[in-house]
Motif scaffolding. Structure first.
Motif, PDB file in Angstrom:
ATOM      1  N   TRP A 184       8.589   7.070   6.694  1.00 19.43           N
ATOM      2  CA  TRP A 184       7.450   6.470   7.417  1.00 19.43           C
ATOM      3  C   TRP A 184       6.941   5.324   6.550  1.00 19.43           C
ATOM      4  O   TRP A 184       6.240   5.534   5.560  1.00 19.43           O
ATOM      5  N   VAL A 185       7.345   4.089   6.877  1.00 22.28           N
ATOM      6  CA  VAL A 185       7.079   2.940   6.020  1.00 22.28           C
ATOM      7  C   VAL A 185       6.516   1.793   6.843  1.00 22.28           C
ATOM      8  O   VAL A 185       6.713   1.707   8.054  1.00 22.28           O
ATOM      9  N   GLY A 186       5.810   0.926   6.147  1.00 29.25           N
ATOM     10  CA  GLY A 186       5.322  -0.296   6.758  1.00 29.25           C
ATOM     11  C   GLY A 186       6.187  -1.471   6.340  1.00 29.25           C
ATOM     12  O   GLY A 186       6.776  -1.477   5.258  1.00 29.25           O
ATOM     13  N   LEU A 187       6.269  -2.482   7.201  1.00 29.72           N
ATOM     14  CA  LEU A 187       7.104  -3.658   6.932  1.00 29.72           C
ATOM     15  C   LEU A 187       6.281  -4.917   7.162  1.00 29.72           C
ATOM     16  O   LEU A 187       5.720  -5.120   8.243  1.00 29.72           O
ATOM     17  N   ALA A 219       6.017   2.362  10.511  1.00 26.45           N
ATOM     18  CA  ALA A 219       4.644   2.667  10.911  1.00 26.45           C
ATOM     19  C   ALA A 219       3.971   1.424  11.501  1.00 26.45           C
ATOM     20  O   ALA A 219       3.163   1.524  12.423  1.00 26.45           O
ATOM     21  N   TYR A 220       4.329   0.267  10.971  1.00 30.76           N
ATOM     22  CA  TYR A 220       3.806  -0.997  11.495  1.00 30.76           C
ATOM     23  C   TYR A 220       4.730  -2.119  11.038  1.00 30.76           C
ATOM     24  O   TYR A 220       5.461  -2.005  10.044  1.00 30.76           O
ATOM     25  N   THR A 245      -0.942   6.065   7.696  1.00 32.87           N
ATOM     26  CA  THR A 245      -0.517   7.181   6.847  1.00 32.87           C
ATOM     27  C   THR A 245       0.724   6.845   6.033  1.00 32.87           C
ATOM     28  O   THR A 245       1.151   7.663   5.218  1.00 32.87           O
ATOM     29  N   ALA A 246       1.299   5.668   6.259  1.00 30.54           N
ATOM     30  CA  ALA A 246       2.480   5.261   5.494  1.00 30.54           C
ATOM     31  C   ALA A 246       2.052   4.870   4.076  1.00 30.54           C
ATOM     32  O   ALA A 246       1.157   4.041   3.894  1.00 30.54           O
ATOM     33  N   ARG A 247       2.679   5.465   3.095  1.00 33.61           N
ATOM     34  CA  ARG A 247       2.363   5.197   1.692  1.00 33.61           C
ATOM     35  C   ARG A 247       3.352   4.219   1.058  1.00 33.61           C
ATOM     36  O   ARG A 247       3.174   3.844  -0.109  1.00 33.61           O
ATOM     37  N   VAL A 248       4.353   3.790   1.789  1.00 32.61           N
ATOM     38  CA  VAL A 248       5.364   2.864   1.276  1.00 32.61           C
ATOM     39  C   VAL A 248       5.318   1.594   2.120  1.00 32.61           C
ATOM     40  O   VAL A 248       5.321   1.652   3.354  1.00 32.61           O
ATOM     41  N   VAL A 249       5.251   0.453   1.437  1.00 34.96           N
ATOM     42  CA  VAL A 249       5.166  -0.841   2.112  1.00 34.96           C
ATOM     43  C   VAL A 249       6.290  -1.733   1.589  1.00 34.96           C
ATOM     44  O   VAL A 249       6.398  -1.959   0.381  1.00 34.96           O
ATOM     45  N   MET A 250       7.111  -2.232   2.492  1.00 36.72           N
ATOM     46  CA  MET A 250       8.167  -3.178   2.146  1.00 36.72           C
ATOM     47  C   MET A 250       7.721  -4.581   2.554  1.00 36.72           C
ATOM     48  O   MET A 250       7.172  -4.761   3.656  1.00 36.72           O
ATOM     49  N   VAL A 251       7.998  -5.531   1.698  1.00 36.49           N
ATOM     50  CA  VAL A 251       7.579  -6.905   1.964  1.00 36.49           C
ATOM     51  C   VAL A 251       8.785  -7.821   1.817  1.00 36.49           C
ATOM     52  O   VAL A 251       9.350  -7.942   0.724  1.00 36.49           O
TER      53      VAL A 251
END
Length: 917
Positions: A223-226, A254-255, A279-285
């Motif tokens: 569950w990650v954000g991008l 997640a988004y 609630t996503a604790r991991v964010v990829m950029v």
């Protein structure tokens, strides 16, 4: 950024003004019409390589207001913020060219030159530089026949950004100009139909995305954000990431948000608030440094902590982000970085760079570098208040602490180095071609004096050489380092290599991580949990929440018969197994059959043995009293055979108890059918004999008894039993009963049963028994009113009535009884009918033999009976009102015996009219 239509219009103008002017009559020379004013650096040579680098950034004012001024096609631009690392990139290319020229084995007798331009981080300036490289710097050049000659540059090393590379490849690809990028990663550039002359020494984003997914799966982050940039680089990454993530089943987004180019504070505030509530604790950029700088300002303002950042190669080594203000938020970042390399001799080359006194142009790259490093000006402003220092050109670079000389992390530089060597080896192999063995038409070779761009491009297969390897799409064989940002106690930041990910044609992506080296920016010092829903425990399955991604689900218990072991689905247990109460493993199903150990089986077994015992006892009693009138008067031989058959009937019921086997299934119905036919056959013959004897008592009926002697009785029983044996044999041979595991009655049990095989065979077996029983019943019913003392007709009638009632009730009960209860019903029917026959036929006789022995005599048997009266009449004592006695049967026919040799009474009473059959 400039809109695409406007860019296309400018490209048209570029070609119109910058193209060489050659008339249709082929004049002896061509003239360059106009030039762009660009930051540049040149070195002449026999063959020239072009380079495009980002030494400055375009001013924000120019970028925001599309500030483009045309004056004799000179673009008025503002290049600001000298990029010292961009200049080192350009100098790495210059060093590679110098090194090749010193190598006697590579391009002998050929001197390489270079033309380097600064794109200032702008698309239009980059296009201008690319057009300048394609047009050349000569004001005039003499034409050979058919406008042939050495092109201004044989290939270009660049661009930095994917969007720039797409635009330049679309234009210069028309002229088959080879372009080798060292930093453009967009997966769209792998399309060889659109970009046939494009190559790169950096892996495609397609591989970078798969490498990211490998890391996510390694740590269980589903569950990650991008966050992406709004250019070709970011948009294609988002497309690839969504596709590959769904295909690999590695997780969900997640988004997905696009970072603004202009630093829109409202948009950045909205994005950070979304990150905070998610609630996503991991964010990829996947974005550029400028995007991260703007984003992190808002992150610091809102104090957003507790996130695990994953960086793309665009900012994974950006020192501008490694500041004391940002590191509390960014420490522990994991990033994908270009493979680091070593370039021997580069340091000495960089230390020798000095501005030339003869080249005092403001656009000279070396002069700009010198002014930036030493904070001086070669031409200071003449304002009185100006404090600018004048540059002498004799300053010592060793006395200045600059990032320019830090060669510990050569990543883009190593790609540039490889790109130059790739072009050099392609050119070398093309020029070393042997006539008659070349790759071109008619096996011809290229000529240095008439070298054409398409020949270099066609020789791309020769780029598969020592320094680099390309795949079929022009992409470098992928390999990335995995970096971890660590903030040391003394306040310094260290970017540590904690693993790598390599591409393999056979094994796909291979991930190697040294987890013990990774610094985690959390109190637990462990990787964070980033899932929408926790893994379902064993015994449950995932039920997707309506309107949510597949990673968001509820855990629902598995249904009966299915299990799960921390998986997304419930799996059906094998046919012989059933789910445990916890639904986490399969257990053997309970087996069910009519067992000797259960109460029902014990009762039936006891009843069977009891019936057998009674038969044996009665048989013993009859044998012991075989000379008595009661035994002799009722055909003792058939009585003995009847008792034996009843014993077999009781014993055959034991074959229905216990786990079915093939032999028990085959034997149970055959033994049951033959035993009962033997029993009923004996009863039928006894009935027929009784009827025949009393029929023979009538005048003229004695002749019928000759057909019912001992041999005829035995033969009849044998024949009737043989017919049943034949039925059983045909049934067993054609469609034999067999054991069967039935799972239809109970899902959690295996019911062992015997399938009859042929329903027709079973029906014929039962029907034949029923036919004999019905015939016995009818004959006995007709003979029920014959004299009582030696007539068994009433007993046979009663016993057959019990027998038929039991088996008529058996059929529906058997059909509607499942599993072992069907066997129990059949056993009960066997025992009930057997006890009925035994008690009805032999109960009264045993009563007289054992309890009333005074009645078991000839005298008693004829007392107070029609026989006694007949004897009185015969002696002359005729009762009043009686008819004249007729001659006795003994006198008219002689002595009559039963099948066992027992004589009939000497005189039978006369039959009344009602007693006649």
């Amino acid at each position: 950024m400039l809109g695409f239509p406007k860019a296309c219009f400018l490209i048209y103008l570029f070609f119109f003004y910058s193209s060489s002017s050659c008339s249709s009559s082929l004049p002896p020379s061509c003239n360059l019409q106009k030039k762009f004013i660009l930051n540049e650096m040149h070195k002449p040579g026999d063959v020239v390589l072009g380079g495009l680098f980002e030494l400055h950034l375009t001013s924000c004012e120019c970028a925001q207001h599309d500030y483009i001024i045309f004056h004799s096609l000179i673009i008025g631009f503002l290049c600001v913020s000298f990029n010292i690392l961009g200049f080192r990139h350009a100098m790495t290319m210059a060093f590679a060219v110098e090194e090749i020229n010193k190598n006697a084995n590579l391009l002998p007798n050929v001197t390489l030159g270079y033309s380097l331009y600064d794109n200032c981080g702008g698309l239009l300036i980059g296009l201008s530089a690319a057009i300048s490289l394609a047009s050349g710097r000569e004001e005039q050049f003499v034409l050979q026949q058919n406008c042939s000659g050495i092109p201004p540059v044989i290939g270009i090393v660049g661009e930095t950004q994917s969007t720039f590379s797409i635009a330049i490849s679309n234009v210069l690809g028309l002229y088959k100009m080879p372009i080798v990028s060292y930093y453009a990663t967009c997966s769209c550039l792998s399309d060889q139909q659109r970009f046939p002359t494009f190559f790169r020494t950096i892996p495609s984003d397609a591989f970078q995305v798969r490498a990211m997914i490998k890391i996510l799966k390694y740590f269980g982050w589903t569950w990650v954000g991008l966050l992406i940039s709004g250019d070709d680089y970011g948009l294609h990454v988002a497309q690839s990431f969504q596709s590959d993530l769904l295909h690999s089943g590695g997780g969900c987004l997640a988004y997905l948000e696009v970072l603004p180019w202009e630093g829109d504070q409202n948009e950045l505030r909205r994005i950070v608030e979304l990150m905070k509530t998610s609630t996503a604790r991991v964010v990829m950029v996947f974005a550029h440094e400028i995007h991260m700088i703007q984003l992190m300002k808002e992150v610091v303002r809102q104090n957003l902590t507790g996130l695990q950042w994953i960086a793309s190669e665009a900012w994974s080594a950006a020192s501008v982000l490694q500041t004391p203000v940002l590191m509390p938020y960014l420490r522990g970042t994991l990033g994908i970085a270009i493979r680091r390399g070593e370039i021997p001799g580069l340091m000495d080359f960089l230390l020798q760079i000095h501005p030339e006194e003869t080249d005092n142009k403001q656009t000279n790259m070396v002069r700009q570098y010198w002014e930036y490093v030493f904070q001086c000006k070669f031409k200071p402003t003449e304002k009185a208040e100006s404090s600018e220092t004048k540059c002498t050109g004799q300053e010592q670079i060793n006395n200045v602490e600059t990032e320019f000389l830090d060669l510990s992390n050569l990543r883009p530089e190593y790609n540039i180095y490889k790109a130059v060597y790739a072009l050099a080896y392609a050119l070398h192999n093309m020029l070393q071609c042997e006539p008659g063995r070349g790759p071109f038409s008619r096996n011809s070779c290229a000529n240095q004096k008439s070298l054409e761009l398409w020949q270099v491009w066609k020789k791309r297969v020769l780029l598969l050489f020592m320094v680099i390897s390309f795949d079929e799409n022009g992409d470098a064989i992928p390999i990335y380092d995995i970096m971890n940002w660590q903030w040391l106690p003394d306040g310094r930041t260290e970017v540590v290599n904690v693993g790598d990910v390599k591409g393999s044609e056979s094994k796909g992506e291979e991930l190697l991580l040294h987890e013990d080296k990774i610094f985690w920016n959390f109190e637990s010092k462990k990787p964070p949990r980033s899932v929408c829903s926790e893994s379902c425990p064993a015994g449950t399955r995932m039920a997707r929440k309506k309107g949510q991604p597949v990673c968001c689900y509820d855990c629902v218990p598995c249904p009966e018969g299915k299990i799960s072991n921390q998986s997304s689905k419930c799996f059906l247990c094998p046919s012989d197994f059933w789910s445990s109460p916890q639904r986490d493993h399969c257990v053997l199903k309970k087996t069910e059959f009519l067992s000797y150990n259960e109460p029902l089986g014990i009762c039936l077994t006891t009843s069977s043995l009891l019936g057998t015992f009674i038969c044996v006892v009665i048989l013993g009693v009859f044998i012991h009293h075989r000379q008595t009138p009661m035994v002799r008067a009722n055909n003792s031989e058939l009585s003995f055979l009847l008792l034996v058959s009843l014993k077999f009937c009781f014993l055959c019921s034991l074959l229905f108890i216990g786990q079915p086997r093939l032999w028990t299934c085959q034997l149970r119905h055959a033994a049951f059918g033959i035993s009962f036919v033997l029993c009923v056959s004996c009863i039928l013959v006894k009935t027929v004999v009784v009827v025949a004897v009393f029929k023979a008592s009538k005048p003229g009926g004695g002749a019928s008894l000759k057909w019912f002697g001992a041999m005829q009785q035995r033969g009849t029983v044998f024949l009737l039993t043989s017919i049943q044996a034949a039925i059983c044999t045909v049934w067993l041979v054609s469609s034999s009963p067999a054991p069967h595991k039935n799972t239809q009655y109970h899902k959690d049990k295996i019911v062992y049963e015997c399938v009859v095989g042929s329903t027709v065979g079973f029906a014929v077996l039962l029907g034949y028994i029923g036919l004999l029983a019905l015939l016995s019943f009818l004959l006995a019913f007709l003979a029920r009113n014959l004299p009582d003392n030696f007539n068994e007709a009433k007993l046979i009638t009663f016993s057959m009535l019990i027998f038929c009632a039991v088996w008529v009730a058996f059929v529906p009960a058997y059909i509607n009884s499942p599993g072992k209860y069907a066997d129990a019903v059949e056993v009960f029917a066997i025992l009930a009918s057997s006890f009925g026959l035994l008690m009805a036929l032999f109960g009264p006789k045993c009563y007289i033999i054992l309890l009333r022995p005074e009645r078991n005599t000839k005298k008693t048997n004829v007392r107070n009976t029609p026989l006694n009266k007949a004897q009185d009449v015969e002696r002359g004592c005729r009762p009043s009102g009686s008819r004249r006695p007729q001659p006795s049967l003994a006198k008219t026919m002689g002595p009559i015996v039963f099948g066992n040799g027992d004589p009939l009474p000497k005189q039978w009473p006369p039959l009344s009219h009602k007693q006649h059959l």
